[in-house]
Design an enzyme around this catalytic site. Structure first.
Site, PDB file in Angstrom:
ATOM      1  N   LYS A   1      -8.511  -1.256   1.282  1.00 42.58           N
ATOM      2  CA  LYS A   1      -9.510  -1.561   2.300  1.00 42.58           C
ATOM      3  C   LYS A   1     -10.474  -2.592   1.722  1.00 42.58           C
ATOM      4  O   LYS A   1     -11.137  -2.340   0.717  1.00 42.58           O
ATOM      5  CB  LYS A   1     -10.259  -0.292   2.708  1.00 42.58           C
ATOM      6  CG  LYS A   1     -11.204  -0.455   3.881  1.00 42.58           C
ATOM      7  CD  LYS A   1     -10.494  -0.913   5.130  1.00 42.58           C
ATOM      8  CE  LYS A   1      -9.538   0.117   5.677  1.00 42.58           C
ATOM      9  NZ  LYS A   1      -8.922  -0.328   6.958  1.00 42.58           N
TER      10      LYS A   1
ATOM     11  N   GLU B   1       0.816  -1.231   0.000  1.00 43.01           N
ATOM     12  CA  GLU B   1       0.000   0.000   0.000  1.00 43.01           C
ATOM     13  C   GLU B   1       0.843   1.273   0.000  1.00 43.01           C
ATOM     14  O   GLU B   1       1.741   1.440   0.822  1.00 43.01           O
ATOM     15  CB  GLU B   1      -0.933   0.010   1.222  1.00 43.01           C
ATOM     16  CG  GLU B   1      -1.853   1.222   1.255  1.00 43.01           C
ATOM     17  CD  GLU B   1      -2.963   1.116   2.272  1.00 43.01           C
ATOM     18  OE1 GLU B   1      -3.665   2.119   2.502  1.00 43.01           O
ATOM     19  OE2 GLU B   1      -3.149   0.015   2.843  1.00 43.01           O
TER      20      GLU B   1
END
Length: 402
Positions: free
Chosen positions: A231, A215
């Site tokens: 997410k 990420e």
């Protein structure tokens, strides 16, 4: 199992073994490809909250003092000097990020690491040799909370959401294990996991961080700010991918964080330039599917590194919304601090800033190896499912550290 003379050496964490950590071949995350393997440490600065002052400003000042001018990131990058200072590894803990954001710091970290570190590197044709390893033994994991305690915390967040205090809170658990010998090969193995966009190792006196993060916390390149929040997680099966794509709960949670990240970038971007280039794209990390979006903006004139860090730390996908309210609940509910996890780790230079969010990350101090994992909690969260998701995320990390 270790036999013979190695058993004697690995029976304790001898100081010469731990202190050898900084002598490894340099391999922090996001190093420019053309410079990898030909860097040598020039200087370093570390910060803990007890040192006082503004860590973001102090980091920028330290970099400036060593020829890395990051007070106006919108300026054209200088020509890369192959014979001079290349750039710096930058590590920001979740605690440092919380303090930068004006949030409530949580419990102390169980890992003995600094909360911010800057390591300046120059080019070299003769990098220091990797010291001989002492083997590696890791003991059993001790969890910071039980599954029941984790589930109870999830219910506490749902209660807060029901009362309108927050929309989402990310909860993180921790585990530690004793070790002996040389942990660096295991941390390097972690950094090579599939999908580790920010794979690498950063070391310091008596500590080391291994990262396999997919990420992007923040990237600055060619006048553009980019963040890629992740997410939403499912097993990497055909059914898991379908379930993730069709889950109303996961999509709502994801879009909430995308909106938070858009707001964070808007504080440091040219007016009206924030955009979402890719929404809820499903990508693979090890044996998991994860949903990722790409948020970009044009950089505002005069933006420096310190203000950049204050705007994006700690990352929205590991805090919640609203961010300061979520940080308050995190501090109250998590039993130990987040240490090296849920912060930022990567590379900074005048023409290239690329920091990964330290999920899928492990750290070692003189006594223990530490791992963290968690997930975002919304009103629709099922406590047992959240506990299972955290276990799924930490599984590949723990396996790499065997």
């Amino acid at each position: 199992m270790v036999h013979g003379k190695s058993t004697e050496r690995m029976s304790t964490n001898r100081p010469d073994v731990v202190e050898a950590l900084p002598q490894m071949v340099v391999d922090p995350p996001a190093v420019p490809t053309t410079c990898r393997g030909r860097l040598t440490e020039r200087a370093r600065w570390q910060w803990r909250p007890t040192d006082g002052g503004d860590p973001a400003a102090q980091a920028e000042e330290f970099l400036t003092a060593h020829g890395l001018h990051l007070h106006d990131l919108a300026r054209p990058a200088p020509t890369h000097d192959p014979d001079g200072v290349c750039g710096a590894a930058l590590y920001v803990s979740a605690t440092a990020g919380t303090l930068m954001a004006g949030g409530t710091p949580g419990p102390p970290s169980p890992a003995d690491l600094p909360d911010l570190a800057v390591v300046i590197y120059a080019h070299t044709d003769t990098p220091p040799p990797t010291p001989p390893t002492a083997g590696w033994w890791r003991g059993p994991w001790t969890e910071s909370w039980t599954p029941h305690q984790h589930a109870t915390a999830v219910e506490a967040v749902r209660h807060a959401i029901g009362h309108g205090e927050v929309y989402q809170v990310n909860l993180v658990g921790h585990a530690a294990a004793p070790y002996a010998g040389d942990p660096l090969p295991a941390l390097a193995r972690l950094g090579r996991l599939p999908g580790a966009r920010y794979g690498g190792v950063l070391t310091g006196p008596g500590w080391a961080i291994g990262c396999a993060s997919p990420e992007t916390l923040i990237e600055v390149r060619d006048g553009t700010l980019t963040t890629r929040p992740i997410k939403g997680t499912r097993p990497a099966t055909t059914a898991g991918r379908t379930d993730l794509l069709t889950s109303a709960k996961e999509r709502a949670e994801h879009i909430m964080i995308v909106d938070l990240e858009r707001n964070d970038l808007a504080r440091i971007a040219a007016t009206g330039s924030v955009r979402v280039d890719d929404l809820f794209a499903v990508r693979r990390w090890c044996d998991l599917w994860q949903a990722e979006s790409t948020v970009r903006a044009d950089i505002a004139d005069g933006l420096g590194l310190a203000d950049l860090l204050r705007a994006v730390c700690p990352g929205g996908s590991v805090t919640g919304a609203p961010k300061l309210a979520a940080l308050h609940h995190i501090a109250a509910l998590e039993p130990v601090g987040r240490g090296a996890s849920m912060g930022g780790l990567g590379w900074v230079s005048p023409g290239h800033i690329d920091l990964g969010l330290t999920i899928r990350t492990a750290a070692v101090d003189r006594e223990s190896v530490h791992v963290w994992a968690g997930g975002g909690i919304t009103w629709d969260s099922d406590p047992e499912a959240e506990v299972a998701e955290a276990a799924a995320k930490t599984g590949p990390v723990r396996a790499a550290l065997r």
